[in-house]
Scaffold this active site. Structure first.
Site: not given
Lengths: 290, 290
Positions: B128, B133, B136, B139, B235
């Site tokens: 990500r 983007q 992705d 999200s 993460y």
């Protein structure tokens, strides 16, 4: 004076007429409280919570009716014709029953109770004026109903209420149409706005326009004569069939543009409009551009 | 190049990998789109919506696999082991399959697909980062999950989220504890705040404190060493059993003070914590003072 609190018998009714928190005030006023076993259980108040505040637990519902001078219920017989009828034979001469009774649509039940020599207070008929504010049982419930309607709509709608501006694109806010801008309608508008929806609202009483707009909603004005839509008490009056027809026509167009419709319209003593004359067109669930 | 869109076979899965809105962009890129009949139906897109944008409707799922160079799915075989296995024999040498695959927990499925000579893109593994983007897939879903969790909690809680100040008294706002402050957690916090709840939030990564606070929530700090809780990709990392134990102890206290708890904690490639070690104490449904 003994105040009796009975368990609600209307299916699905989870409220209780008195919560333990008010027992202190009743005690100071010289009242004892006698509860039917399990009276507050569905509302989250076990018998012990009442006992802790000085209440006694009766052996049965009959015992409450037998000993209490005042019976407190939420949905009394008139508002609970099928399951409430059994209370009739428990009622005693000179007993006072307080609760919601829907007397305007349950005339026979009123007669039945009067026949038992009982004094009945239909709480929903107490005028919602400043002096009687502490006895207002409608505003709090309307507030909750308006809030809950929004949660149900937001949960059911295959689209999010708020506008989302993300790196992947923008999602337009949901459009909600709220019909009726009394306590429930205004709370529904406020809750929709909190969640970020775009709100149109309509009420037959043009006087509420300002209240609607102060919550960030658009007040919908239909070309109808509305000069006599409000009664002396500030409630909405029922409309003639002709005007209803024209109103429906105009509103159908707005409904077509809405993602969800919340109806809160009610006229005291009349059946609230339960069904819609056309199904809202649910918008396409995802309008993200590539 | 033909891009094939198949119907999802995972029970309860209502999404579709490609919506009609993106077909224009694919067309410009020289791709044809072939859909399985009813591919987008559960998501609100009938076959006609695809046809209007130039797609063709195949006779069957097998026909899509037979003709498409690229297969687009939401839950591909690895993420749908039981019902997705049937797709294996439809896959062709050199075919490209794009979808969520949960490869870290479905190693055998990865081998199965590799054995068919197929090139697999597990979309959830695409980092990500800014450059990626547009690819992705996490999200947007996390955003919806965080929002939806709040609606479910608000609907289930026997108490209103917002503070209510009325003539009859004041109702305190609900207290919600959000665990995990990634995309889903932050959206949950934002949605709770929109509805007026008071929010505590916790994350093992102290770096998110500022984000939590910018949404009007209180960041809960537990006395734990947290220096290695975040991996290189930002993460959350899994914790040792000792630290988990201590974390649980401290969190149980906060949970005891909360009306609702929303858990969004997840560690990539590991099973998300599904169950709680103690049941949140639901607050008494009504705390209006007399």
């Amino acid at each position: 004076m003994i105040v009796g609190v009975v368990k609600e018998t209307l299916p699905g009714e989870r409220r209780v007429a008195l919560v333990p928190a008010v027992l202190g005030a009743l005690g100071k006023a010289g009242c004892e409280v006698l509860i039917e076993p399990g009276a507050g259980e569905a509302a989250g108040y076990p018998d012990g919570a009442y006992v802790d505040r000085g209440a006694k637990v009766a052996g049965s519902r009959a015992e409450v009716f037998q000993n209490a001078g005042v019976i407190a219920q939420v949905a009394a017989y008139g508002a609970n014709l099928e399951h409430g009828r059994a209370d009739l034979e428990l009622m005693r001469q000179q007993q006072v029953v307080m609760g919601m009774f829907e007397p305007l649509t349950s005339l026979d039940a009123v007669k039945d109770v009067a026949g038992r020599g009982v004094t009945l207070f239909a709480m929903e008929l107490i005028p919602r004026i400043t002096r009687a504010q502490s006895m207002d049982v409608l505003s709090s419930m309307a507030t909750i109903a308006g809030y809950k309607a929004v949660l149900l709509a937001a949960d059911a709608l295959p689209k999010m209420f708020p506008m989302m501006m993300t790196a992947a694109g923008t999602i337009a806010p949901a459009r909600v149409f709220v019909i009726g801008a009394g306590v429930a309608g205004l709370q529904a508008i406020a809750s929709c706005r909190r969640l970020g929806a775009q709100v149109d609202a309509y009420d037959v009483r043009p006087a509420v326009k300002e209240q609607v707009e102060s919550l960030g909603a658009k007040f919908v004005e239909l070309e109808l004569e509305t000069d006599d839509a409000e009664d002396a008490g500030g409630y909405a009056k029922e409309m003639s069939e002709d005007r209803l027809q024209r109103q429906r026509q105009l509103m159908t167009e707005i409904i077509g543009d809405s993602d969800a419709v919340i109806t809160t319209a009610a006229v005291p003593g009349k059946k609230a409009p339960l069904r819609f004359w056309s199904r809202p067109t649910w918008s396409v669930p995802c309008n993200r551009a590539p």
